[in-house]
Scaffold this active site. Structure first.
Site, PDB file in Angstrom:
ATOM      1  N   ASP A 118     -10.507 -46.679  54.867  1.00  0.00           N
ATOM      2  CA  ASP A 118     -11.820 -47.323  55.025  1.00  0.00           C
ATOM      3  C   ASP A 118     -11.810 -48.859  54.898  1.00  0.00           C
ATOM      4  O   ASP A 118     -11.132 -49.401  54.026  1.00  0.00           O
ATOM      5  CB  ASP A 118     -12.791 -46.849  53.927  1.00  0.00           C
ATOM      6  CG  ASP A 118     -12.700 -45.383  53.631  1.00  0.00           C
ATOM      7  OD1 ASP A 118     -12.086 -44.656  54.413  1.00  0.00           O
ATOM      8  OD2 ASP A 118     -13.244 -44.970  52.595  1.00  0.00           O
TER       9      ASP A 118
ATOM     10  N   GLU B 265     -19.818 -39.158  52.021  1.00  0.00           N
ATOM     11  CA  GLU B 265     -19.070 -40.303  51.493  1.00  0.00           C
ATOM     12  C   GLU B 265     -19.569 -41.578  52.160  1.00  0.00           C
ATOM     13  O   GLU B 265     -20.285 -41.540  53.152  1.00  0.00           O
ATOM     14  CB  GLU B 265     -17.574 -40.174  51.824  1.00  0.00           C
ATOM     15  CG  GLU B 265     -16.929 -38.866  51.428  1.00  0.00           C
ATOM     16  CD  GLU B 265     -15.442 -38.801  51.804  1.00  0.00           C
ATOM     17  OE1 GLU B 265     -14.658 -38.461  50.926  1.00  0.00           O
ATOM     18  OE2 GLU B 265     -15.087 -39.081  52.955  1.00  0.00           O
TER      19      GLU B 265
HETATM   20  C1  FRU Z   1     -13.284 -41.821  52.696  1.00  0.00           C
HETATM   21  C2  FRU Z   1     -12.734 -41.841  51.279  1.00  0.00           C
HETATM   22  C3  FRU Z   1     -13.739 -42.444  50.337  1.00  0.00           C
HETATM   23  C4  FRU Z   1     -12.868 -42.930  49.226  1.00  0.00           C
HETATM   24  C5  FRU Z   1     -11.641 -43.391  49.953  1.00  0.00           C
HETATM   25  C6  FRU Z   1     -10.369 -43.213  49.194  1.00  0.00           C
HETATM   26  O1  FRU Z   1     -12.354 -41.990  53.703  1.00  0.00           O
HETATM   27  O2  FRU Z   1     -12.408 -40.530  50.904  1.00  0.00           O
HETATM   28  O3  FRU Z   1     -14.749 -41.572  49.938  1.00  0.00           O
HETATM   29  O4  FRU Z   1     -13.464 -43.941  48.469  1.00  0.00           O
HETATM   30  O5  FRU Z   1     -11.579 -42.653  51.150  1.00  0.00           O
HETATM   31  O6  FRU Z   1      -9.290 -43.792  49.856  1.00  0.00           O
END
Ligand code: FRU
Length: 518
Positions: free
Chosen positions: A59, A237
């Site tokens: 992300d 998320e």
């Molecule tokens: C989404 C996620 C988020 C988390 C991150 C961890 O892609 O699962 O929810 O903060 O990636 O790398």
């Protein structure tokens, strides 16, 4: 052979010392960025999209504009090309396109990984973190402890007084702890009406977004919650709460974007949006048609967030991770894995079909040579070749007054491999088909992704082709569809097609795009 006594112990110590030196060198080089290699010209290396020089990214985090620089922080593994040791990588740009990678900003520490979050500009030093009389950057992120530790996620704060180059952790962390395993991805913004900071943060398993308010970014009180709503097939998320202007700039609406993984309509990870009102305390979904939709109808756009701190009057800009958790760890690229989408300016449109989010990729500064396209009322589009282009390039097409039911364009990398983009009026869908596009790193990869077609909206199509992705925008930007592709070659023969030989006119243009790395 069995080694004995002091000899064996000494060998053990020497081995241990060598291992310590290697580890220390790796850590130092990873954190200082000196281990960077390559010239951004490897097979499948994105030329108009950001990717880290090496190692894994997911992300985007902490997108912010500050003192003339755009900052892109990103989920990053400084030690390898699969998910792990999550830290915040960092890159800066003066135009959101040409990025310069900097050393890791927030490293994993004491067994706590640094998960997704946001950065705000604290203009009035409300936090007390800035030097007196100055503004500074404050990061709000999820600290995550994973098994074998007790699985626990909390919200934490760090600040930077030197334009994001170095960061200090707040001594009073965590600032929010619900004693839960899944509680993550804070999206923090300044709310002008309440003169408070707002945090939207996810309870993934409950399919809820919680809203908190704070005067100082340290002490937070819960105001409301939103959800379950829309699609709840997987974890919620990466929320993002933002105000979006209408196309004519005369009004605005609030958008709450929520990542869903797995269980998105195209399979795996996806992003839904809700349009409505946020009064500084709670988000209320609009009852208008179109208030719930998908920010992307492809398989590969996830956890997009918007930039904070943009100059007044600048359209909001969203940028996502071009990937899907179904196969993210298996992409055939080296020495990096993972890339970001183009930045996209957001607005909303309203017509007889209802309300819709509109996205326009920022790409014009990269345009090079251009060719125009015009095909008048052709009844056999299938014979029409529009030319050859080499990735990266942009193709804009407008299909005029079609009496044909199914038509579109194919990009052939050779006789047996192509990616197809089409309008199917019979089925009422716009689609992208990458099932013949090239290498498939996983059984989940071959796909035909679809979006509902709205007959009243124009049949236009913008395609941005990079070395391992295609971003498509259709129907005046109300459909965005992003899919990764791994073609055998980077030259595309662009060819129109139609199914039953009824008339379509096509106008358009191609542009070569200049690499962001040169
Ligand atoms: C989404 C996620 C988020 C988390 C991150 C961890 O892609 O699962 O929810 O903060 O990636 O790398």
């Amino acid at each position: 052979m069995k080694l004995q006594g002091a000899y064996s112990r000494n060998l053990g110590r020497i081995a241990h010392a060598i291992k310590a030196i290697i580890t220390a060198t790796l850590v130092l080089s990873a954190l200082s960025g000196t281990a960077q290699s390559g010239n951004y010209d490897e097979p499948f290396r994105p030329q108009v999209h950001f990717s880290p020089r090496q190692h894994w990214t997911n992300d985007p985090n902490g997108l912010v504009y500050f003192h003339g620089e755009y900052h892109l922080f990103f989920q990053y593994n400084p030690f390898g090309d699969t998910w792990g040791h999550m830290s915040w990588g960092h890159a800066v740009s003066t135009d959101m396109l040409h990025w310069h990678e900097l050393p890791v900003a927030l490293p994993e520490k004491d067994g706590m990984m640094i998960f997704t979050g946001s950065i705000v500009v604290d203009r009035k030093n409300s936090s007390g973190f800035c030097s007196p009389g100055t503004e500074c950057l404050v990061a709000i992120y999820t600290g995550s402890r994973e098994p074998p530790q007790v699985h626990r996620q909390t919200q934490n704060v760090a600040f930077s007084r030197d334009n994001g180059r170095t960061w200090t952790q707040f001594a009073g962390n965590p600032v929010l702890d619900l004693e839960m395993g899944d509680f993550r991805d804070p999206s923090v913004t300044w709310n002008q009406e309440t003169r408070r900071w707002t945090m939207a943060v996810s309870l993934p398993k409950e399919h809820k977004i919680l809203f908190f308010a704070s005067a100082d970014l340290k002490s937070w009180s819960q105001k409301s919650e939103f959800g379950p709503a829309g699609n709840v097939a997987g974890d919620w998320e990466c929320p993002d709460l933002l105000r979006v202007p209408s196309l004519d700039g005369k009004s605005s609406i609030w958008a709450l974007k929520v990542g869903l993984n797995p269980g998105a309509p195209q399979g795996g990870s996806g992003e839904q949006y809700f349009l409505g009102n946020f009064d500084g305390q709670s988000f209320k979904l609009s009852t208008e048609t179109g208030s719930h939709g998908w920010t992307n109808y492809g398989k590969d756009d996830y956890c997009a967030i918007s930039f904070n701190g943009l100059p007044a009057g600048h359209a909001p800009v969203l940028l996502g991770w071009m990937n899907n958790w179904q196969y993210a760890n298996r992409l055939p690229t080296s020495p990096w894995r993972g890339q970001m989408s183009l930045p996209r300016e957001l607005s909303f449109t309203k017509d007889e079909a209802g309300i819709a989010l509109k996205q326009e990729p920022i790409v014009k500064p990269l345009r090079g040579e251009s060719r125009s396209i015009s095909v008048q009322s052709s009844t056999d589009l299938s014979g029409v070749k529009l030319g050859d282009e080499t990735a990266p390039f942009e193709l804009d097409l407008h299909f005029d007054k079609p009496s044909e039911q199914t038509f579109g364009v194919r990009l052939y990398s050779d006789e047996r491999h192509w990616t197809e983009f089409g309008f199917n009026r019979q089925k009422g869908e716009f689609y992208m088909d990458r099932s013949q596009s090239g290498a498939a790193p996983s059984p989940y990869f071959p796909a035909r992704t679809t979006a509902p077609l709205v007959t009243q909206r124009p049949y236009d199509l913008k395609i941005i082709v990079d070395r391992s992705s295609v971003e498509a925008y259709a129907q005046n930007g109300t459909i965005a569809m992003t899919d990764l592709i791994y073609p055998a070659g980077q030259n595309s023969r662009i060819q129109l097609f139609s199914l039953s030989g009824r008339a379509v006119s096509v106008q358009g243009r191609t542009w070569t795009l200049k690499s962001i790395w040169k």
